[in-house]
Design a protein around this motif. Structure first.
Motif, short mmCIF file in Angstrom:
data_model
loop_
_atom_site.label_atom_id
_atom_site.label_comp_id
_atom_site.label_asym_id
_atom_site.label_seq_id
_atom_site.Cartn_x
_atom_site.Cartn_y
_atom_site.Cartn_z
N UNK A 173 -0.78 -2.52 -6.70
CA UNK A 173 0.09 -3.19 -5.75
C UNK A 173 -0.47 -3.31 -4.36
N UNK A 174 0.03 -4.35 -3.67
CA UNK A 174 -0.43 -4.64 -2.32
C UNK A 174 -0.09 -3.47 -1.40
N UNK A 175 -1.05 -3.05 -0.63
CA UNK A 175 -0.81 -1.98 0.35
C UNK A 175 -0.58 -0.61 -0.25
N UNK A 176 -0.86 -0.46 -1.53
CA UNK A 176 -0.54 0.79 -2.21
C UNK A 176 -1.16 1.99 -1.51
N UNK A 206 5.96 6.35 9.25
CA UNK A 206 6.53 5.43 8.28
C UNK A 206 6.56 4.01 8.85
N UNK A 207 6.91 3.92 10.13
CA UNK A 207 7.00 2.61 10.74
C UNK A 207 5.64 1.91 10.72
N UNK A 208 4.61 2.66 11.08
CA UNK A 208 3.27 2.07 11.10
C UNK A 208 2.88 1.61 9.70
N UNK A 209 3.23 2.42 8.72
CA UNK A 209 2.88 2.07 7.34
C UNK A 209 3.61 0.81 6.90
N UNK A 210 4.89 0.77 7.22
CA UNK A 210 5.68 -0.39 6.80
C UNK A 210 5.20 -1.66 7.52
N UNK A 211 4.87 -1.52 8.80
CA UNK A 211 4.34 -2.67 9.53
C UNK A 211 3.06 -3.18 8.90
N UNK A 212 2.21 -2.22 8.58
CA UNK A 212 0.96 -2.56 7.93
C UNK A 212 1.22 -3.30 6.61
N UNK A 213 2.20 -2.80 5.89
CA UNK A 213 2.55 -3.41 4.61
C UNK A 213 3.08 -4.83 4.80
N UNK A 214 3.95 -4.99 5.80
CA UNK A 214 4.51 -6.32 6.08
C UNK A 214 3.37 -7.30 6.39
N UNK A 215 2.43 -6.85 7.21
CA UNK A 215 1.29 -7.72 7.52
C UNK A 215 0.51 -8.08 6.28
N UNK A 216 0.37 -7.12 5.39
CA UNK A 216 -0.38 -7.40 4.16
C UNK A 216 0.36 -8.39 3.28
N UNK A 217 1.67 -8.29 3.26
CA UNK A 217 2.44 -9.26 2.47
C UNK A 217 2.23 -10.66 3.02
N UNK A 218 2.33 -10.78 4.37
CA UNK A 218 2.14 -12.10 4.98
C UNK A 218 0.71 -12.61 4.76
N UNK A 219 -0.25 -11.71 4.96
CA UNK A 219 -1.64 -12.13 4.83
C UNK A 219 -1.93 -12.58 3.40
N UNK A 220 -1.42 -11.80 2.44
CA UNK A 220 -1.60 -12.16 1.03
C UNK A 220 -0.96 -13.51 0.73
N UNK A 267 12.58 -3.68 9.00
CA UNK A 267 11.41 -4.14 9.77
C UNK A 267 11.43 -5.68 9.87
N UNK A 268 11.65 -6.33 8.75
CA UNK A 268 11.66 -7.79 8.73
C UNK A 268 12.80 -8.33 9.61
N UNK A 269 13.95 -7.63 9.55
CA UNK A 269 15.10 -8.09 10.35
C UNK A 269 14.83 -7.90 11.84
N UNK A 270 14.17 -6.80 12.21
CA UNK A 270 13.83 -6.60 13.62
C UNK A 270 12.88 -7.70 14.09
N UNK A 271 11.89 -8.00 13.25
CA UNK A 271 10.93 -9.03 13.61
C UNK A 271 11.62 -10.39 13.81
N UNK A 272 12.70 -10.63 13.05
CA UNK A 272 13.40 -11.91 13.13
C UNK A 272 14.55 -11.86 14.13
N UNK A 273 14.64 -10.77 14.91
CA UNK A 273 15.70 -10.58 15.90
C UNK A 273 17.08 -10.66 15.28
N UNK A 274 17.23 -10.08 14.10
CA UNK A 274 18.55 -10.05 13.45
C UNK A 274 19.21 -8.71 13.72
N UNK A 275 20.49 -8.66 13.43
CA UNK A 275 21.26 -7.43 13.60
C UNK A 275 20.99 -6.54 12.40
N UNK A 276 20.28 -5.42 12.62
CA UNK A 276 19.91 -4.63 11.44
C UNK A 276 21.09 -3.82 10.90
#
Ligand SMILES: [Zn+2]
Length: 592
Positions: A173-176, A206-220, A267-276
């Motif tokens: 899996x991506x970012x495993x 955890x936040x750093x890891x999740x951010x890293x993962x989010x970037x990998x999802x987008x990059x992929x 994380x995705x909701x924060x990036x999109x300025x949504x109400x988490x």
């Protein structure tokens, strides 16, 4: 991907050399080896660092930090990976595996934790023995621990780092590699946590890891040319899928990914300025992302489901909207150029949702976008921002509808107007008025074929003469998948097939899809619009005014030179761009 191995937890037992001893291990156990590894790396330096001047400090730094010399050297880009691993294989007496695809399903029988932690991949497994690929044969401690945990005799093969990381990505899996450590020990508390749906963003780690993962999802997603990314909680799992060429492809994700589901979605909701905190109502937002220097707009929609919120991400890469990218034949391009050169009239692009209408529309706007023209659009929503064009998004909540927007645009002295869609009589009537008073209007309609656009407007209650005097052309289109150039195979079309198609044989070279690693085994890569353009000729105008039947209108359009979409597609198949089957599939509805 992060390349440096993390410090391991000290669960390492006394050396197991007695059990897994080999000449190779004796060699790397030699205290002199780190020095000779450095020499080996330097001998593979390439380009500007061929004499090692730039590489030497990189290696020294890695050695000082206790990091892997191999990772440091490859990360620096100063070493040719293939040359290095060939040399390393020779030095260690290990076989460099040339296997491209690991055996299907083998990774399921091998603990992800071991594979990810030690960066190795199973090539063969039996009850007593295992053949494993590694790119770092110097990781002695790692292999000792492994030998103990696995309890098998291990045969080693060497793989390039690129290859090994690809296998790990595809298998686990991506970012495993980011999750491995984080998820350890969380299994027990997982269910409670999920039930409570707590937001677990407080740990910096955890936040750093999740951010890293989010970037990998987008990059992929970008790498695979995905148009959408879907993050979907299932009952016991989290699923991530890319939409590529219109089809959904599941992305391999690390096991236990669902344990981080809430962090990921937050994380995705924060990036999109949504109400988490709001998890019961759907929300819409936008992320402006810059990834590897490329700006990307991402439209975000959250949908609450029984298993938790799912997130749909639409990737709006800043496309160039180049006429050449539409892959038009000369005749069709000439027709388009004549149509947009006119100062007034309506051009309607038709087709169902997902038929690429927006791309065609934006490409025409881009062609029209010169200093001499004032271009205003009203869209729902604004899908792509174009420089130099005034774009308005409809907002029904403040009564800014297509009709209202169009009316105010017309007062603002535009030359060209684009209306996202003609949904109702009022909008069409205002557009016609605009076209008759010297404006060029581009818009879309939902119809099956080009001629169907006429009936659609009449059904909306528009007078025939208004249609015939204002609309210059109805275009219709569909998307077909294009053949992967790496693996397509020539395949002649038999006379019987042409007969079945009720069509005279078209000369050309036809191909069939095969499937390879460039196209994820599908045989296709990318899509192309096939289309037909029905021009409002004087003869057709007369028929429209006389309220002729759909069949009569179509016959007239064909007599006036319209090339039907299916024919257009078959000509593309004859050029080896797509297949006859693709064309038949997407045009099935309009040739009945
Ligand atoms: Zn291919």
């Amino acid at each position: 991907m992060r390349a440096n191995p993390r410090p391991r937890k000290s669960r390492i037992s006394p050396p197991l050399l007695g059990r897994n001893f080999s000449a190779f291990e004796a060699l790397i156990d030699n205290a002199l080896m780190p020095l000779s590894l450095r020499e080996l790396i330097l001998s593979c330096a390439q380009g500007a660092s061929a004499d090692g001047t730039r590489l030497r400090p990189v290696l020294q730094n890695a050695a000082d930090q206790g990091q892997s010399l191999i990772d440091a050297a490859l990360d620096s880009g100063l070493v040719d990976e293939d040359i290095f691993f060939a040399a390393l294989a020779q030095r260690c007496g290990l076989e460099l595996t040339t296997q491209v695809e690991p055996l299907e399903g083998l990774h399921n029988r091998f603990a992800p934790k071991l594979a990810l932690r030690h960066r190795l991949y199973p090539l063969a497994l039996s009850a007593k023995e295992a053949t494993l690929a590694t790119y770092n044969p110097f990781d002695l401690l790692g292999r000792q621990a492994l030998g103990q945990e696995l309890g098998k005799r291990i045969h080693w093969k060497l793989a390039t780092r690129h290859q090994l990381l690809q296998w790990l990505h595809d298998g686990y899996g991506v970012g495993a590699e980011n999750f491995d450590e984080l998820l350890e020990g969380r299994e027990a508390q997982a269910d409670d946590e999920l039930r409570q749906e707590t937001t677990v963003l407080d740990e910096a780690d955890e936040e750093a890891t999740v951010m890293n993962f989010v970037n990998q999802i987008f990059r992929g997603g970008l790498k695979e040319r995905a148009t959408d990314i879907h993050v979907e909680p299932l009952e016991r799992d989290l699923r991530i899928r890319y939409r590529i060429d219109g089809k959904l492809i599941e992305v391999p994700v690390p096991p236990n990914m669902r344990l981080l589901q809430q962090s990921l979605i937050s994380r995705l909701k924060i990036m999109a300025h949504l109400d988490i905190a709001e998890r019961r109502l759907p929300q819409d937002g936008r992320i402006n992302l810059e990834l590897d220097g490329e700006p990307i707009d991402v439209r975000v929609a959250t949908i609450p489901s029984v298993n938790g919120e799912s997130v749909a991400l639409r990737l709006l890469t800043r496309k160039k909207f180049d006429m050449a990218a539409l892959g038009l034949d000369a005749d069709t391009e000439a027709k388009f150029r004549r149509l947009i050169a006119a100062p007034n009239g309506i051009i309607l692009i038709t087709g169902p949702t997902g038929s690429g209408k927006s791309t065609t529309l934006y490409t025409l706007l881009k062609e029209l976008n010169t200093k001499e023209r004032r271009i205003v659009t009203i869209e729902d929503p604004v899908e792509n921002k174009l420089d130099g064009i005034i774009q308005i998004a409809v907002k029904p909540e403040i009564e800014l509808t297509f009709a209202a927007g169009l009316r105010s645009i017309l007062r603002g002295d535009p030359n060209v107007i684009m209306v996202g869609e003609m949904r109702d009589q009022e909008t069409v009537e205002i557009a016609i008025r605009g076209a008759l008073t010297g404006h060029l209007v581009l818009s879309t309609l939902h119809t099956n074929d080009a001629v169907g656009g006429i009936s659609r407007l009449l059904d909306m209650g528009i007078e025939p003469f208004m249609v015939s005097s204002s609309v210059r052309a109805f275009q219709a289109q569909r998307l077909v998948r294009t053949l992967c150039p790496h693996c397509k195979e020539e395949a002649a079309v038999q006379p019987a097939q042409w007969q079945a198609l009720n069509c005279d044989p078209i000369p050309g070279r036809f191909y069939r899809p095969v499937g390879c690693r460039h196209c994820r085994g599908t045989g296709f890569s990318g899509r192309l619009a096939i289309m037909e353009i029905c021009l409002m000729t004087p003869a057709l105008s007369e028929r429209v005014n006389a309220r002729a039947t759909a069949a009569e209108l179509k016959a007239q359009a064909l007599a006036d030179g319209m090339v039907p979409m299916r024919r257009y597609g078959l000509l593309k198949a004859a050029e080896g761009i797509t297949t006859i089957d693709e064309v038949l599939t997407v045009t099935a509805a309009n040739e009945g």
